[in-house]
Design an enzyme around this catalytic site. Structure first.
Site, PDB file in Angstrom:
ATOM      1  N   LYS B  91       0.844  -1.201   0.000  1.00  0.00           N
ATOM      2  CA  LYS B  91       0.000   0.000   0.000  1.00  0.00           C
ATOM      3  C   LYS B  91       0.876   1.247   0.000  1.00  0.00           C
ATOM      4  O   LYS B  91       1.873   1.304   0.720  1.00  0.00           O
ATOM      5  CB  LYS B  91      -0.846  -0.049   1.273  1.00  0.00           C
ATOM      6  CG  LYS B  91      -1.865   1.062   1.444  1.00  0.00           C
ATOM      7  CD  LYS B  91      -2.642   0.813   2.742  1.00  0.00           C
ATOM      8  CE  LYS B  91      -3.747   1.818   2.975  1.00  0.00           C
ATOM      9  NZ  LYS B  91      -4.538   1.515   4.187  1.00  0.00           N
ATOM     10  N   SER B 166      -9.520   1.263   3.517  1.00  0.00           N
ATOM     11  CA  SER B 166      -8.712   2.059   2.615  1.00  0.00           C
ATOM     12  C   SER B 166      -7.683   1.255   1.809  1.00  0.00           C
ATOM     13  O   SER B 166      -7.217   1.727   0.773  1.00  0.00           O
ATOM     14  CB  SER B 166      -7.977   3.133   3.418  1.00  0.00           C
ATOM     15  OG  SER B 166      -7.064   2.557   4.322  1.00  0.00           O
ATOM     16  N   SER B 190      -9.373  -1.125   7.708  1.00  0.00           N
ATOM     17  CA  SER B 190      -8.905  -0.898   6.339  1.00  0.00           C
ATOM     18  C   SER B 190      -8.188  -2.058   5.668  1.00  0.00           C
ATOM     19  O   SER B 190      -7.902  -1.993   4.474  1.00  0.00           O
ATOM     20  CB  SER B 190      -8.001   0.337   6.297  1.00  0.00           C
ATOM     21  OG  SER B 190      -8.774   1.501   6.381  1.00  0.00           O
TER      22      SER B 190
END
Lengths: 97, 496
Positions: B91, B166, B190
């Protein structure tokens, strides 16, 4: 029902150092009021005498030896800066000359 | 089931993008695939499919191929580090030296970290090939990737739907066969929410299990890096790699890391699984409810003992979360002033420059900074932030009591399956409610994972959440693995 005034929003924005357009101010006035109303549920709880918990895993006084370790070299530390001068971060003058 | 893959034996002899991480690792070790070939295949697939999925913000093809060639050398020498030669994604909220990582924000546009995050150095030491940086809601603040300043990722099962967030880019990449595993971060759900929406496994470790060094901060008392994979074993391998004590994170827990792969024994006889009534509420999609209830029956059939429990303060978790997370965010994000990193927008003096530069934050980040600043401000601190910290104690006590009775707590990961892109983007409160089942765990000292347990009538994946007590990652992996051995949800792949 929690409501924030436009003046409240402007004060918070200044504290947070956020420039907001007039449209943003109106939008955040509404959105923040909605969220504050939602979180008011917490007032249903009896919290007298309940200790606060800032971290999930309580740890205190984490110590280590004060040893010299490798650090990021100056050129790398400055590599992402918008402006530099003499191996330092450069900003506008804070005080009048 | 829509599209079944070939059997495991067939897969190990091909470069199927849906081969498991452990399957690829075995093939790399026995020489039937080279890391270079596997990496090239992944890069080609990213080039073909990612213009649709938009899961990667940056693809690091050149670096990945260099890492793959180095891995092939080491494999030829008989080396067996845990991820040697395996293409993975991370990420873009994690720092990887010299690779642009912007946390989905214009305020970090073009930021090249000067050092590796702890987890990234661990991946590299394990021999992983990092193929790119995946999309995220700005600073991890969101549940759909729609709050990324750069792009909105798509759910591989239906590209009109969000992959969740997320860590939606990582989830879409793993589900879409663009990486064999990925790292996300989980502050309020997330990792687990996008894993649930995309039909993969995502694990949020106990706070302190994994070092936060080099993780771009959102809410420091809640942030934790978590692994994502298509199988429970794959996720266990990734967790094994990134866990450990790190003195550069003062909240890192100094305790030995167990063998997480070995925890996947398949045997859950006698384990007590608690079902909290507070998670089976109005608003829970009937199809999600039915799938979770079927999973409970399945686990009972495997020998687990099912126990009804109560977590009475569940409904207060989300209000607590939005007070605590935003308060911490307002402090953490004070560092973005255009001095040390990110662009600078000049004004007439230092203050105006700071305020205009910070206008580069996206709408949701501004919203949370404003809320956090307000709840910490004089006159309101006790009424909001102080109250939330006390309520947090009650929530932690709920979990402590529950774990005296049971080994694992079972809930749905999300009340619904993936929602449509655009459906909630303009209504923050509705977006917040998607995290209603995941945030409790972040506020307490528990760990948790999401494992696929079905699909709804539209074909969208449903996730089962398993919550473990402090540092009991082995237990939730064991249950999820046993479940996965008995079911086939993880063997189906999206139509991409």
């Amino acid at each position: 029902m929690s409501t924030l005034s436009l003046q409240d929003v402007e004060k918070i924005a200044l504290l947070a150092r956020l420039y907001l357009t007039p449209e943003e101010k109106a939008k955040y006035q509404q959105q923040l009021s909605d969220v504050l109303t939602y979180v008011e549920q917490l007032s249903e709880l009896d919290l007298d005498g309940v200790p606060p918990q800032a971290h999930a895993v309580a740890q205190q006084n984490i110590m280590r030896e004060d040893e010299v370790n490798s650090t990021i070299p100056i050129n790398k530390a400055l590599g992402n800066a918008a402006a530099t001068a003499d191996d330092q971060f450069a900003i506008q003058a804070v005080f009048d000359e | 089931m829509s599209k079944m893959t070939e059997s495991a034996d067939d897969m190990t002899k091909s470069t199927s993008p849906f081969l498991s991480l452990t399957g690829l690792r075995a093939a790399l070790r026995d020489g039937s695939i080279s890391s270079t070939a596997a990496t090239e295949a992944i890069l080609t697939r990213i080039e073909t499919i990612d213009p649709t999925l938009r899961s990667f913000v940056t693809v690091t093809a050149e670096e990945a191929l260099a890492q793959a060639r180095a891995a092939d050398q080491r494999l030829a020498n008989g080396e067996k580090t845990p991820l040697l030669g395996v293409p993975v994604a991370i990420k873009e909220i994690l720092c990887s030296e010299g690779i642009v990582s912007q946390a989905g924000s214009k305020i970090l546009e073009g930021f090249k970290p000067p050092y590796d995050a702890y987890v990234v150095s661990k991946l590299k030491a394990a021999g992983a090939v990092i193929v790119g940086m995946t999309n995220t809601d700005e600073f991890g603040m969101g549940s759909s990737t729609e709050y990324s300043a750069f792009q909105t990722s798509r759910n591989p099962w239906n590209i009109e739907c969000t992959p969740g967030g997320s860590s939606g880019g990582s989830a879409a990449a793993v589900a879409g066969g663009l990486a064999y595993g990925a790292l996300g971060t989980d502050t309020g759900g997330s990792v687990r929410l996008p894993a649930s929406f995309c039909g993969i496994v995502g694990l949020r470790p106990t706070y302190g299990r994994v070092s936060r060094w080099g993780v771009i901060a959102y809410a420091s008392s809640l942030d934790q890096v978590g692994p994502m994979g298509r199988t429970v074993e794959d996720t266990a391998v990734m967790l094994q790699t990134i866990s450990g004590y790190d003195e550069r994170d003062s909240t890192s827990i100094e305790t030995a890391v167990p063998d997480y792969e070995a925890a996947c024994t398949g045997d859950i006889r006698g384990l007590k699984i608690g079902i909290p009534q507070e998670y089976f509420i109005e608003g829970l999609d009937p199809e999600v409810k039915a799938a979770v209830e079927a999973a409970i029956e399945q686990l009972a059939a495997l020998g687990a003992e099912i126990v009804d429990i109560s977590l009475p303060h569940t409904k207060y978790a989300l209000p607590m979360y939005y007070l605590i997370a935003t308060a911490e965010a307002s402090a953490n994000l004070a560092r973005y002033d255009g001095v040390r990193f990110g662009p600078r927008v000049p004004g007439k003096d230092v203050i105006e420059t700071t305020m205009r530069t910070r206008a580069l934050f996206g709408p949701e980040v501004k919203n949370r900074i404003m809320l956090g600043t307000f709840v910490l401000s004089a006159g309101y601190y006790d009424a909001y932030y102080g109250r939330a910290l006390k309520a947090r104690t009650l929530l932690i006590n709920d979990f402590n009591r529950a774990f005296e009775q049971v080994d694992v707590i079972l809930t749905p990961t999300s009340p619904t399956t993936a929602f449509k892109i655009g459906e909630k983007a303009d209504d923050p409160l509705q977006m917040y409610l998607t995290d209603i089942f995941t945030v409790s765990l972040n506020l307490s000292a528990s760990c948790g994972l999401s494992v696929p347990c079905g699909r709804d009538s539209a074909g969208l994946p449903i996730g089962l959440q398993l919550i473990g007590a402090t540092l009991q990652e082995e237990t939730i992996l064991r249950v999820a693995h046993a479940y996965q051995q008995a079911t086939e949800w993880h063997t189906a792949h999206p139509p991409v």
